[in-house]
Structures are given as C-alpha cells and as structure tokens.
Scaffold this motif. Structure first.
Motif, short mmCIF file in Angstrom:
data_model
loop_
_atom_site.label_atom_id
_atom_site.label_comp_id
_atom_site.label_asym_id
_atom_site.label_seq_id
_atom_site.Cartn_x
_atom_site.Cartn_y
_atom_site.Cartn_z
N PHE A 27 -9.88 21.11 77.38
CA PHE A 27 -9.65 19.66 77.50
C PHE A 27 -9.26 19.32 78.95
N ILE A 28 -8.34 20.13 79.50
CA ILE A 28 -7.87 19.87 80.87
C ILE A 28 -9.01 20.00 81.87
N ARG A 29 -9.80 21.05 81.73
CA ARG A 29 -10.85 21.31 82.72
C ARG A 29 -12.09 20.43 82.51
N ASP A 30 -12.56 20.37 81.25
CA ASP A 30 -13.86 19.75 81.01
C ASP A 30 -13.76 18.24 80.80
N THR A 31 -12.70 17.79 80.14
CA THR A 31 -12.57 16.35 79.89
C THR A 31 -11.85 15.67 81.05
N LEU A 32 -10.72 16.26 81.48
CA LEU A 32 -9.95 15.61 82.55
C LEU A 32 -10.42 16.02 83.94
N ARG A 33 -11.26 17.04 84.02
CA ARG A 33 -11.81 17.54 85.29
C ARG A 33 -10.71 18.05 86.23
N LEU A 34 -9.63 18.56 85.65
CA LEU A 34 -8.56 19.16 86.46
C LEU A 34 -8.84 20.66 86.49
N GLY A 36 -8.18 22.99 88.61
CA GLY A 36 -7.24 23.95 89.19
C GLY A 36 -6.69 24.90 88.14
N THR A 37 -6.69 24.50 86.89
CA THR A 37 -6.29 25.37 85.79
C THR A 37 -7.49 26.26 85.47
N HIS A 38 -7.31 27.57 85.64
CA HIS A 38 -8.46 28.48 85.52
C HIS A 38 -8.54 29.14 84.15
N VAL A 39 -9.71 29.66 83.84
CA VAL A 39 -9.92 30.44 82.61
C VAL A 39 -10.33 31.84 83.03
N CYS A 46 -4.34 36.78 80.54
CA CYS A 46 -4.30 36.84 82.01
C CYS A 46 -3.38 35.83 82.67
N GLY A 47 -3.08 34.72 82.01
CA GLY A 47 -2.17 33.72 82.57
C GLY A 47 -2.80 32.76 83.57
N ALA A 48 -4.10 32.88 83.83
CA ALA A 48 -4.74 31.99 84.82
C ALA A 48 -4.71 30.53 84.37
N CYS A 49 -4.54 30.31 83.08
CA CYS A 49 -4.61 28.95 82.53
C CYS A 49 -3.23 28.32 82.34
N THR A 50 -2.19 28.91 82.94
CA THR A 50 -0.82 28.45 82.66
C THR A 50 -0.57 27.03 83.18
N ILE A 76 -1.42 22.34 87.89
CA ILE A 76 -1.20 22.66 89.30
C ILE A 76 -1.44 21.43 90.18
N GLU A 77 -2.35 20.54 89.76
CA GLU A 77 -2.63 19.35 90.56
C GLU A 77 -1.44 18.40 90.58
#
Ligand code: FES
Ligand code: FES
Length: 175
Positions: A27-34, A36-39, A46-50, A76-77
């Motif tokens: 939702f954060i990456r694809d809908t909100l286009r934020l 910086g939160t990685h998968v 892995c914690g990349a999406c924290t 992160i943004e």
C-alpha cells in the motif's frame, strides 16, 4: 472486495480502498508511491520495509493495510524535518559515519534505529547490535551502522535537550 481505510501518513490524512490481503508495504509503495520503504524478502526477515506505526517500528510486510486503519504511520520520507527538509539526526549520522553502501537496507535500518533510540536513549553498542538483529545488511559488515546509531542517538539527545531548553517556563502561580 475493497475495504475503505483512513490513516495518517507522514502527517497527512489518507483515505483509500484496499483489498483485504493487501500488505501495508505494498500500500505504501504502490498506492502512495512512497518508495523509500523497500521490500527485501516479503517474509518479515530483512527489515528493509520497516516503518513506524503509532510510534513503534514495524515490518510493513508483516502488517495488512487494513490493520493500519486509524493508525499514524511514518515512513523514511516523513523523517526529515517537514519545514525545511533537513535530515533527521539519525540520517545525518548514517551519512557521516558511512553507515551505508548500496543503501538498500538503509531506510529500514534508520527507521529501526530511531525507534530503538526513542525507547532506549542510552543504548550501548551491544544493545544496538542485539536490537537491530531484525535488520539485515549485505554490504557494510555492520560496524559503521553501529557507529552511526551511537552518533545519531547522541545527536537526538542533544536536539531533545535544546528543544526542552527553548520551551517557555511555566507561568508563576498567582498569589
Ligand atoms: Fe519486510 Fe523483508 S521486506 S522484512
Ligand atoms: Fe547495502 Fe545495507 S548498505 S544492504
């Protein structure tokens, strides 16, 4: 069937329709286009999406978007100062201490570090290594990350003390 959710993301209200199975990270990456939160793994390893959810660090691939209904989310943004875009002290410390190489793990690492220091302001290097064990880095060997978190913790403490000193004194009681 889509479900309507309302939440606050980086200080702004957001309302959207999501599927019941949509993960918060998508939702954060694809809908909100934020983005910086990685998968890194999609399996909570892995914690990349924290991100922060109501002030606590969570792995956004381990939370459904519908579970964030009504929540306050920071990515992160949203960490840099909203007014002037200045780096958060923890971000500045990662840059100064060379706490990153490829940078893939860095947003999650920084979000976990900020939550760790908020909870344990005087964390030792050992505490940091233990508490960040859910965030994996393939590049750095972790030494500079630990240094960065120690420096970021000191800077966060100093900035909190300066803010407290600037707060107006409580008015004297009227007799
Ligand atoms: Fe969430 Fe790896 S993508 S922990
Ligand atoms: Fe490359 Fe951490 S800096 S994975």
């Amino acid at each position: 069937m889509a479900i309507s959710i309302s939440l606050t993301v980086n200080g702004s209200p957001v309302t959207a329709d999501v599927q019941a199975h949509t993960l918060l990270v998508h939702f954060i990456r694809d809908t909100l286009r934020l983005t910086g939160t990685h998968v890194g793994c999609d399996t909570a390893q892995c914690g990349a999406c924290t991100v922060h959810m109501n002030g606590r660090a969570v792995k956004a691939c381990n939370v459904l978007a519908v579970q964030a209904d009504g929540a306050n989310i920071t990515t992160i943004e949203g960490l840099a100062a909203a007014s002037d875009g200045a780096l958060h002290p923890m971000q500045a410390a990662f840059r100064e201490c060379h706490g990153l190489q490829c940078g893939f793990c860095t947003p999650g690492m920084v979000m976990s570090a900020v939550a760790l220091v908020a909870q344990t302001p005087d964390a030792s290097a050992d505490d940091i290594r233990r508490q960040l064990d859910g965030n994996l880095c393939r590049c750095t060997g972790y030494h500079n990350i630990v240094k960065a978190v120690l420096q970021g913790a000191a800077a966060m403490k100093q900035s909190a003390e300066q803010s407290a000193a600037l707060e107006p004194a409580a008015p004297a009681a009227i007799r």
